[in-house]
Design a protein around this motif. Structure first.
Motif, short mmCIF file in Angstrom:
data_model
loop_
_atom_site.label_atom_id
_atom_site.label_comp_id
_atom_site.label_asym_id
_atom_site.label_seq_id
_atom_site.Cartn_x
_atom_site.Cartn_y
_atom_site.Cartn_z
N LEU A 130 0.84 -1.19 0.00
CA LEU A 130 0.00 0.00 0.00
C LEU A 130 0.88 1.25 0.00
N VAL A 132 1.61 4.46 0.93
CA VAL A 132 1.02 5.41 1.89
C VAL A 132 1.82 6.71 2.04
N TYR A 317 5.88 2.24 1.01
CA TYR A 317 4.72 1.37 1.21
C TYR A 317 4.56 0.93 2.66
N ALA A 341 -3.69 6.73 5.58
CA ALA A 341 -4.04 7.06 4.19
C ALA A 341 -5.19 8.05 4.08
N ILE A 366 -6.49 2.59 -1.71
CA ILE A 366 -5.92 2.06 -0.47
C ILE A 366 -7.03 1.69 0.50
#
Length: 374
Positions: A130, A132, A317, A341, A366
């Motif tokens: 992810l 972020v 990430y 996020a 996300i």
């Protein structure tokens, strides 16, 4: 551009105020991602959460993670978040795959081999990457008598390949017409540990200066002879303490150390959060691993040869399992990363780490990926 660095009393108070004003001190719902409406967090009753999240990895995320932890635990007072920045991205992934971390921070998505190993840790659905945290790799320097410096991609590559050995080299002079440059020897300062920042930087060099940078893209520094230091802070401190030194680090970590402007298309571009956002929009495409909800991204640095986009953007990430053995732990990690996020989480990292906000569509993706974690 100077940004507020995490650690001051003012920063802590600002983080807490932002967190409480955004969420009313207990729960949140529908906070939009930076850049416009769209991405939102699911309604969370933070007062119902309790437990400990153990994570670590990317030192680039260190200032942001400090700020996120302070803000999140101001809302979820029964939750403790431990993020170990000393591991670097490589150590973070290693510990995640060893089941020591609930999630890893990494400036590079899992490799194909690591993604396969993650299935042994997480189950058949594997792990999700992810993105972020968005920032940039800064080229930092400390040369007596030199306050400003412009460097082209080829010059940067030659310096770090140690083909350019003194600061009055013709190539550096050509990048800095009219500047007075000393004959001081150049000392390159690099990471000694497995580093996602190193991987991003070597990827940049291999794409934009392939005739010079013939070494592999790697999270381990591939050229012998540099001053190798542990962590981004080790690089920054060594550059700061030296004379004739040059290194690379996430921009949020450089403090008062000078950063070079990067020459692209005849123009010198300084770091800015807006420049990172422009770079992400111009150069990034999705490169999913195949795991459910994965959001790995690929940067094409060659698309950043003109304009105001910062030429060395960095995507970092949070890497987590799609399925946890403990549903309570899954809920904790989902709540924390959802906050990271969210619009408020991104504002907090921008204020305390100088990062660029997530584009709205990416923030929304996300949140969708987090919904599927169980």
């Amino acid at each position: 551009m100077k940004v507020l660095r995490y650690g001051s009393v003012a920063a802590v108070l600002a983080v807490g105020a932002l967190a409480l004003s955004a969420c009313g001190g207990g729960s949140t719902s529908g906070t939009s991602a930076s850049g416009g409406a769209g991405a939102s967090t699911a309604s969370v009753d933070y007062s119902s959460l309790s437990g400990t999240i153990t994570a670590g990895g990317s030192s680039a995320q260190a200032n942001a993670q400090n700020a996120w932890t302070t803000a999140f635990t101001a809302l979820a007072s029964n939750v403790k978040v431990n993020y170990d920045k000393s591991q670097g991205s490589g150590g973070g992934v290693t510990n995640f795959l060893a089941k020591s971390y609930d999630f890893a921070g990494s400036d590079a998505a899992l490799t194909a081999d690591q993604a396969t190993k993650a299935q042994a840790v997480c189950g058949a659905d594997g792990a999700v990457n992810l993105p972020v945290y968005l920032d940039g790799v800064a080229i930092i320097f400390n040369v007596k008598g030199v306050d400003k410096l412009q460097l082209s991609a080829d010059t940067i590559a030659k310096i770090f390949k140690q083909q350019i050995k003194t600061w009055d080299d013709a190539a550096i002079k050509a990048d800095n017409p009219g500047a007075t440059l000393p004959s001081t020897a150049i000392t390159t300062v690099t990471r000694s540990d497995g580093s996602g920042t190193t991987q991003n930087f070597t990827n940049y060099l291999s794409q934009v200066s392939p005739s010079v940078w013939t070494d592999p893209v790697s999270n381990k520094w591939p050229v012998a002879g540099s001053s190798a230091q542990q962590g981004g802070s080790g690089v920054v401190n060594t550059v700061k303490a030296g004379d004739g030194t040059i290194g690379y680090a996430d921009h949020s970590a450089i403090g008062t150390v000078a950063a070079a402007s990067i020459k692209v298309g005849g123009k010198a571009v300084d770091f800015s959060a807006d420049g990172v956002t422009k770079a992400i929009q111009a150069s990034v495409t999705a490169a999913p691993s195949g795991a459910k909800g994965d959001l790995s991204q690929k940067i094409d640095y060659t698309k950043l040869s003109t304009g105001d986009a910062y030429p060395i953007p960095l995507i970092s990430y949070a890497i987590a399992c799609n399925k946890f053995t403990d549903p309570k732990q899954a809920a904790l990690v989902k709540a924390y990363l959802g906050y990271v996020a969210s619009d408020q989480g991104q504002k907090i990292s921008a204020k305390n780490a100088g990062s660029a906000p997530l584009p709205t569509d990416l923030a929304a993706k996300i949140q969708e990926s987090l919904k599927a974690i169980s």
